[in-house]
Write a protein that holds these residues in place. Sequence first.
Motif, PDB file in Angstrom:
ATOM      1  N   GLU A 161      -7.695  -3.782  -2.444  1.00 42.28           N
ATOM      2  CA  GLU A 161      -6.614  -2.825  -2.220  1.00 42.28           C
ATOM      3  C   GLU A 161      -6.817  -2.093  -0.899  1.00 42.28           C
ATOM      4  OE1 GLU A 161      -4.212  -0.744  -5.737  1.00 42.28           O
ATOM      5  OE2 GLU A 161      -6.341  -0.215  -5.724  1.00 42.28           O
TER       6      GLU A 161
ATOM      7  N   SER B 183       0.829  -1.203   0.000  1.00 40.04           N
ATOM      8  CA  SER B 183       0.000   0.000   0.000  1.00 40.04           C
ATOM      9  C   SER B 183       0.865   1.254   0.000  1.00 40.04           C
ATOM     10  CB  SER B 183      -0.910  -0.013   1.227  1.00 40.04           C
ATOM     11  OG  SER B 183      -1.739   1.121   1.262  1.00 40.04           O
TER      12      SER B 183
ATOM     13  N   ARG C 285      -7.733   4.464  -4.686  1.00 44.29           N
ATOM     14  CA  ARG C 285      -6.327   4.798  -4.925  1.00 44.29           C
ATOM     15  C   ARG C 285      -6.170   5.945  -5.916  1.00 44.29           C
ATOM     16  NH1 ARG C 285      -1.841   0.738  -7.630  1.00 44.29           N
ATOM     17  NH2 ARG C 285      -0.223   2.333  -7.971  1.00 44.29           N
TER      18      ARG C 285
ATOM     19  N   ILE D 257      -5.684   1.457   0.811  1.00 47.49           N
ATOM     20  CA  ILE D 257      -5.268   2.750   0.272  1.00 47.49           C
ATOM     21  C   ILE D 257      -4.489   3.528   1.331  1.00 47.49           C
ATOM     22  CG2 ILE D 257      -6.007   4.786  -1.006  1.00 47.49           C
ATOM     23  CD1 ILE D 257      -6.827   2.051  -2.236  1.00 47.49           C
TER      24      ILE D 257
ATOM     25  N   ASP E  22       2.427   6.659  -7.078  1.00 48.88           N
ATOM     26  CA  ASP E  22       1.398   7.539  -7.626  1.00 48.88           C
ATOM     27  C   ASP E  22       1.757   9.018  -7.504  1.00 48.88           C
ATOM     28  OD1 ASP E  22      -0.136   5.369  -8.312  1.00 48.88           O
ATOM     29  OD2 ASP E  22      -1.402   5.458  -6.521  1.00 48.88           O
TER      30      ASP E  22
ATOM     31  N   ASN F 181       2.451   1.713  -3.470  1.00 52.61           N
ATOM     32  CA  ASN F 181       1.475   2.233  -4.427  1.00 52.61           C
ATOM     33  C   ASN F 181       1.340   3.745  -4.279  1.00 52.61           C
ATOM     34  OD1 ASN F 181       0.863  -0.241  -5.591  1.00 52.61           O
ATOM     35  ND2 ASN F 181      -0.876  -0.627  -4.243  1.00 52.61           N
ATOM     36  N   TYR F 182       1.302   4.199  -3.035  1.00 57.63           N
ATOM     37  CA  TYR F 182       1.187   5.636  -2.765  1.00 57.63           C
ATOM     38  C   TYR F 182       2.395   6.373  -3.321  1.00 57.63           C
ATOM     39  CZ  TYR F 182       0.999  10.009  -0.110  1.00 57.63           C
ATOM     40  OH  TYR F 182       0.982  11.333   0.246  1.00 57.63           O
TER      41      TYR F 182
ATOM     42  N   ARG G  53     -12.207  -2.182  -0.866  1.00 64.76           N
ATOM     43  CA  ARG G  53     -11.272  -1.073  -0.683  1.00 64.76           C
ATOM     44  C   ARG G  53     -11.264  -0.672   0.786  1.00 64.76           C
ATOM     45  NH1 ARG G  53     -10.170  -2.659  -4.863  1.00 64.76           N
ATOM     46  NH2 ARG G  53      -9.707  -1.581  -6.823  1.00 64.76           N
TER      47      ARG G  53
END
Length: 537
Positions: A507, A331, A519, A509, A338, A334-335, A475
């Motif tokens: 996922e 997680s 996300r 977030i 992005d 992913n942050y 989520r």
Amino acid sequence: MVRAKIILSTFMTAAIAATALSGCAEQTESTAETTVPATTAAAPVTNLPKTDMSKWRYNEENDLYYQTGISYCEAPADEKYEKLACFVPAAYMEATENSDGTYTCKLNDSAQINGFTASSAPIALCVNTPGYHSAEAITEDMVEMSLNFGRIGEYTAKGIVYVYPGCRGISEGAPSGVTDLKAAIRYLRYCNDVTPGDAEKIFTFGMSGGGAQSVLLGASGDSEIYAPYLEKIGAVQGVSDSVLGSASWCPVTSLDTANAEYEWMMGCTRTGRSSEEQSMSDKLAQAFAKYINSAGFVDENGSELTLTESDEGIYQAGSYYDHVKGVIVGSLNNYLSDLSDPKDAQEYVDKMNRDKSWISYDKSTNTATVTSIADFAKHCKQAKDLATGFDQPEGQNDLFGYGDGKGAHFDQILCDVLTELDSKYAADYQADLAKKDALGYTVEQRVNMYSPLYFLMESREGHKTANVAKHWRIRSGIEQDTNSVTTEINLDLALKACDGVESVDFETIWGRNHETAERKNGDDVTSFIDWVISIGK
């Protein structure tokens, strides 16, 4: 309340019910055909009329027809709740205006939206029950607000039929909410030859307690355990209440283990506790490890996930620990990926490490890891209460009460801990857990009705007794302090090991709390609609 000071959202959403679903993992030839309920029957049994096609109203702004106040059970406990509203793309109808401003409609199967017709369109069924509270049925004077707040026109513009069922909630006690929602799903199937939408393509979704009930609808399709409650309200018999898909945001579910999960992950973040409170927390964390080691969770390779004792913390080691830590790290990465500028990633990590270095960051690969789950919890997931997160000893726990406003304790694990500690509260838990409701069901049985893993896990008695939804979307805001992230992780693990489940889109977030966390774009409606369309086709 289920949880003291629980965060209640006012989320409106939609979902679709469906049949032709299958039971859970590793079915054997000798039991699968006899234990999993059939999804079809010879004929529906009910005295309810089908949807009156002469009572539709038209909303020009959203170009849709709608109808409110549709009764979905013969003997409602409370008509304020047990009715549904239906919103249909105008293209799916051939309408003739009546003298009173309503319309008589018949299906127009030649029109297409997104490749869907009136007969093939998916149905989005809204589970608007934050905190497990009731959902008042939409009346005519509530339509405008509902259209705007629920963004219903965005669903119908994409060819989706939107259904909003009212239902009872926490004040009436479990399983009233899920019972009503199942009755609504059955009614949609009963009317499938009359009203627009394909009742074999029902998708449920909701947030928080609504997310939990959406998950339950997906996990417990056609389970016989609810039969006496459905019969009592006069639900349609002889039809399925299973669904094709279930979507949820931050589902507050698995209440049978929620306290133990909460203490295992977040107990370390508290200070200022009494010795009794600390002992209770420690023993709950130990109980969670015992539960994990007997539950039978496996990873994607089929290897069993377990917890082992550790030098620091309580059972903060083992393959299950590594799996949870991996979800947290995934997680975070992913942050970071992005973020628009790699420099922002380094600045973010530096900020998070300001008080203590607990995130290691490799600038060359733009990836990070964390030192421990405990450090993550202390920095991002602080526990809210000094006592337990759910079913507090001095709290009023309405969900498993009896509709009399007095509430009832429901956590058997906590009861065992309090008994072991010789707590003054133990007797209250023991007494409440021994009670039965008006239909003769124990608290434990009613908790099972609100525990999706009861139906999904091979180690539980409800395994292979329900038709489980084929498609799932989950989520979770990873920083939510309402429940442990293991709630959603365990659901994900159980579903991926469940035979017949075709897709699980899960996922967590980073940086988001107890909310409709997404996300990208942060738009729950668009993301959900796209998911329904992709599966509905």
